[in-house]
Design a protein around this motif. Structure first.
Motif, short mmCIF file in Angstrom:
data_model
loop_
_atom_site.label_atom_id
_atom_site.label_comp_id
_atom_site.label_asym_id
_atom_site.label_seq_id
_atom_site.Cartn_x
_atom_site.Cartn_y
_atom_site.Cartn_z
N ALA A 150 0.84 -1.21 0.00
CA ALA A 150 0.00 0.00 0.00
C ALA A 150 0.87 1.26 0.00
O ALA A 150 0.58 2.22 -0.73
CB ALA A 150 -0.94 -0.01 1.20
N GLN A 151 1.94 1.25 0.80
CA GLN A 151 2.84 2.40 0.83
C GLN A 151 3.55 2.55 -0.51
O GLN A 151 3.71 3.66 -1.02
CB GLN A 151 3.85 2.24 1.95
N ALA A 152 3.98 1.44 -1.09
CA ALA A 152 4.64 1.48 -2.40
C ALA A 152 3.69 2.03 -3.46
O ALA A 152 4.08 2.87 -4.28
CB ALA A 152 5.14 0.10 -2.79
N GLN A 153 2.45 1.57 -3.44
CA GLN A 153 1.48 2.04 -4.43
C GLN A 153 1.22 3.53 -4.27
O GLN A 153 1.08 4.25 -5.27
CB GLN A 153 0.16 1.26 -4.30
N ALA A 154 1.20 4.03 -3.05
CA ALA A 154 1.02 5.46 -2.81
C ALA A 154 2.19 6.26 -3.39
O ALA A 154 1.99 7.32 -4.00
CB ALA A 154 0.86 5.74 -1.32
N ILE A 155 3.40 5.76 -3.23
CA ILE A 155 4.58 6.42 -3.79
C ILE A 155 4.49 6.45 -5.31
O ILE A 155 4.71 7.48 -5.94
CB ILE A 155 5.87 5.71 -3.33
N ILE A 156 4.15 5.31 -5.88
CA ILE A 156 4.04 5.21 -7.34
C ILE A 156 2.97 6.16 -7.85
O ILE A 156 3.19 6.90 -8.82
CB ILE A 156 3.76 3.75 -7.76
N ASP A 157 1.80 6.15 -7.22
CA ASP A 157 0.69 7.00 -7.66
C ASP A 157 1.06 8.48 -7.58
O ASP A 157 0.69 9.27 -8.46
CB ASP A 157 -0.56 6.74 -6.81
N HIS A 159 13.79 5.67 -7.41
CA HIS A 159 14.55 6.32 -6.33
C HIS A 159 13.71 6.43 -5.06
O HIS A 159 14.20 6.18 -3.96
CB HIS A 159 15.05 7.69 -6.76
N ALA A 160 12.46 6.82 -5.20
CA ALA A 160 11.59 6.99 -4.03
C ALA A 160 11.33 5.66 -3.33
O ALA A 160 11.33 5.59 -2.09
CB ALA A 160 10.28 7.65 -4.44
N LEU A 161 11.11 4.61 -4.11
CA LEU A 161 10.89 3.30 -3.49
C LEU A 161 12.14 2.82 -2.77
O LEU A 161 12.06 2.28 -1.66
CB LEU A 161 10.48 2.28 -4.56
N GLN A 162 13.29 3.04 -3.38
CA GLN A 162 14.53 2.61 -2.74
C GLN A 162 14.79 3.42 -1.48
O GLN A 162 15.26 2.89 -0.47
CB GLN A 162 15.71 2.71 -3.70
N GLU A 163 14.47 4.70 -1.51
CA GLU A 163 14.63 5.53 -0.32
C GLU A 163 13.70 5.06 0.79
O GLU A 163 14.07 5.04 1.96
CB GLU A 163 14.35 6.99 -0.66
N ALA A 164 12.49 4.66 0.43
CA ALA A 164 11.51 4.24 1.42
C ALA A 164 11.82 2.86 2.00
O ALA A 164 11.65 2.65 3.21
CB ALA A 164 10.11 4.24 0.81
N PHE A 165 12.26 1.92 1.16
CA PHE A 165 12.40 0.53 1.59
C PHE A 165 13.84 0.01 1.57
O PHE A 165 14.08 -1.14 1.92
CB PHE A 165 11.53 -0.38 0.71
#
Length: 156
Positions: free
Chosen positions: A10-17, A31-37
Motif C-alpha cells: 500500500a505504501q509502495a502504491q502510494a509512492i508510485i501514484d 529512487h523513491a521506493l529505494q529511499e523508502a524501503f
C-alpha cells in the motif's frame, strides 16, 4: 545506515501514484521506493509497469541498468570504491586484488550481505588522492586494502 521498514504494498502504491504523472516518472519512482524501503523490491515491478503502462521487462531493465538500484536490502555499510582511470593509475586494481586475497572481500559481490559491501563507482572527484572511497558520506583518499577491510569490519 538506518534500518528500513519491511515492504508494504500500500505504501509502495502510494509512492508510485504520487509520482506516476511526472515526465520520465520511472527513475523518480525507483529512487523513491529505494529511499523508502532500502531497495526496489521485486513486488514493485508489476505495480510500476501498470502505473506507467510499460512492460515488466522495461521496469526490470531500468533497475538492472543503473548500478545504484538494489533489489535486496543493503548491508549496514556500503563502501563505494572509485575504479576510474586516475584511481587505477594510483593502484585501485591492486587494492581490489588485495581485498580478495588478504581479507576475503570481493568487490561488487551480489547477494545477501549482513555487515558491509564494497561497490565500484567511477569517479568520486578526489583524483589526486586516489585510490578513493566514499563511506557513510565521507570521502576518503589514499585508501588501502587494510583500511577498506577495517571499514567493513573484517579481520586482517
Amino acid at each position: 545506515m538506518a534500518a528500513y521498514p519491511a515492504w508494504n504494498e500500500a505504501q509502495a502504491q502510494a509512492i508510485i501514484d504520487e509520482l506516476a504523472s511526472l515526465e520520465g516518472a520511472m527513475l523518480p519512482i525507483l529512487h523513491a521506493l529505494q529511499e523508502a524501503f532500502g531497495c526496489v523490491e521485486p513486488q514493485a515491478v508489476p505495480l510500476i509497469a501498470e502505473a506507467l503502462n510499460v512492460s515488466r521487462a522495461d521496469v526490470h531493465g531500468t533497475i538492472s541498468f543503473y548500478h545504484d538500484f538494489r533489489s535486496a536490502p543493503p548491508p549496514q555499510r556500503v563502501v563505494k570504491l572509485c575504479r576510474a582511470e586516475a584511481c587505477q593509475a594510483l593502484g585501485c586494481e591492486t587494492l581490489v586484488g588485495d581485498l580478495a586475497r588478504d581479507h576475503g572481500i570481493v568487490v561488487d559481490a551480489h547477494g545477501p550481505h549482513d555487515r558491509a559491501a564494497v561497490e565500484t563507482v567511477y569517479c568520486l572527484g578526489n583524483c589526486a588522492l586516489g585510490p578513493s572511497a566514499l563511506v557513510d558520506g565521507e570521502l576518503l583518499g589514499r585508501v588501502d586494502a587494510d583500511r577498506i577491510a577495517s571499514l567493513c569490519g573484517a579481520q586482517a
